[in-house]
Design a protein around this motif. Sequence first.
Motif, PDB file in Angstrom:
ATOM      1  N   GLN A 298       0.715  -1.162  -0.095  1.00 48.86           N
ATOM      2  CA  GLN A 298      -0.018  -0.030   0.004  1.00 48.86           C
ATOM      3  C   GLN A 298       0.835   1.397   0.053  1.00 48.86           C
ATOM      4  OE1 GLN A 298       0.305  -2.293   2.128  1.00 48.86           O
ATOM      5  NE2 GLN A 298       0.312  -1.602   4.229  1.00 48.86           N
ATOM      6  N   GLN A 299       2.104   1.258   0.110  1.00 49.25           N
ATOM      7  CA  GLN A 299       3.055   2.278   0.229  1.00 49.25           C
ATOM      8  C   GLN A 299       3.604   2.687  -1.403  1.00 49.25           C
ATOM      9  OE1 GLN A 299       6.259   0.802   2.487  1.00 49.25           O
ATOM     10  NE2 GLN A 299       5.386   1.967   4.239  1.00 49.25           N
ATOM     11  N   LEU A 300       3.170   1.859  -2.307  1.00 46.86           N
ATOM     12  CA  LEU A 300       3.511   2.417  -3.862  1.00 46.86           C
ATOM     13  C   LEU A 300       2.476   3.565  -4.088  1.00 46.86           C
ATOM     14  CD1 LEU A 300       3.436  -1.212  -5.799  1.00 46.86           C
ATOM     15  CD2 LEU A 300       5.250   0.002  -4.569  1.00 46.86           C
ATOM     16  N   GLY A 301       3.174   4.576  -5.045  1.00 46.97           N
ATOM     17  CA  GLY A 301       2.538   5.635  -5.090  1.00 46.97           C
ATOM     18  C   GLY A 301       3.410   6.488  -6.346  1.00 46.97           C
ATOM     19  N   TRP A 302       2.845   7.474  -6.575  1.00 45.48           N
ATOM     20  CA  TRP A 302       3.266   8.215  -7.591  1.00 45.48           C
ATOM     21  C   TRP A 302       4.172   9.342  -7.226  1.00 45.48           C
ATOM     22  CZ3 TRP A 302       3.037   7.034 -12.769  1.00 45.48           C
ATOM     23  CH2 TRP A 302       1.922   6.212 -13.290  1.00 45.48           C
ATOM     24  N   GLN A 303       5.167   9.873  -7.863  1.00 47.54           N
ATOM     25  CA  GLN A 303       6.121  11.032  -7.501  1.00 47.54           C
ATOM     26  C   GLN A 303       6.130  11.902  -8.882  1.00 47.54           C
ATOM     27  OE1 GLN A 303      10.266  10.069  -6.855  1.00 47.54           O
ATOM     28  NE2 GLN A 303      10.056  11.338  -4.819  1.00 47.54           N
TER      29      GLN A 303
END
Length: 434
Positions: A298-303
């Motif tokens: 759940q820590q995957l995200g956009w930057q």
Amino acid sequence: MIHKAAIRRITTALGISACLLSGTAAADDLTLRGAIQRALVNQAVVQQAQHMIAERQDQGRAAHADLLPALSLSTGGIWTQTQNNQPRFVSANGARELIGQVRLQIPLYTPQAYALSALARDRSAIARYRLQQAQLAVAAQVTMAYYQMALDDNTLAVWRKALAAARQMLVATQEGYRAGTRSRLDLSQSKLTLVRIQMGLDQARPRAQAARRVLALQTDYTTAALPVLARVAVPRTALPGTNTLRQQADQSQPLLRVANGEIQSARSLLHYRQAARLPVIAATGAYGVDTSTLPQSQQLGWQAILSLQMPIFGFGRNRDRVAAAQEQVAAMQAAKAALRLQIRSRLAADYGAAQAAENALQDAQTLARTARAVYTMTRKGYLAGAESALALQQAENDWVQAQLQSAGAAIRTRLTRAQLALDSGLLPDQRKLS
């Protein structure tokens, strides 16, 4: 008196055509155009230039790709020295940082990359012009070898026919000597004429064989498989004007095209140096994880990153590089002007040589007709007993030399015209380079 049958044999053997260079070529004869086309396909220097074009095209596509977005994977671990579980220098994360991201980098404003792409296109164009230059050089070599072989073949034909006539004249003199109408001096003079002509043939044969080997090498034939050359016709059209040739050279001469390409390439390099003073703007989009703890799904995200790089001070290095690039552009322009002068000077010299060759051809043809008439009258007088063998030898020598001079003048006329075509950037058959 000499028998009438001998007279008929001599007359038949002496029917040497005054137009050795005329006639209709057979379908399988090797023309100059065919020789050049075969050489352009098989010679390694042309193939090398073609590979250079392919290389420059690949480099151009690679330079253009630098302007497009790029997708990459960034992953790894970073360990930072700590004291009491705190980093000993400023860090956004803790003692250990884990990175795993898929990044999309988008160049927004990269002036140097645009300049490099233009430079690659210019160098690709230069490679194409150098291919034309290589084709023209090959055509010049093949043209020289072709006409040299044609000249040597015609020289052999003149000597062989003269030898056949001298042999039959010797037979007639021997018959006259046995009949008492010719002296021993006439017989010795006839034998000397035969030996002299045989020597001329022996000297011409190795030169013809060497010319044949050279042309075979240029056209990738074996010496035995080299076809018979087509008959070389005497030019019937007038020479083009010098202004026409000069304009054609300005449009088609590969050397001038290469010079233009070098100037444009130098300008692109100047733009690249000037672009070093401009900012570079890029955007980066990343998806993944960048954390100092154990990563969770759940820590995957956009930057998203927007970067600006702006040069401020470089101790004059950019100024000096721009000045050097400007000097290179000026040098390329001066080199083109010098090259144009050289080409026009060559055209002027070769045009004069072509005019001189045409005048020499007309004089040689007139001399050949006169020498033939003198030889015919002297031969008739010799057969009638009114002329000596020495007079016949002199008339025959003048006739043979006049034929050789006429054949050489005709070949030189064709060769000088071919040189004018090459000077103006055309193949000798007046086709433009591809």
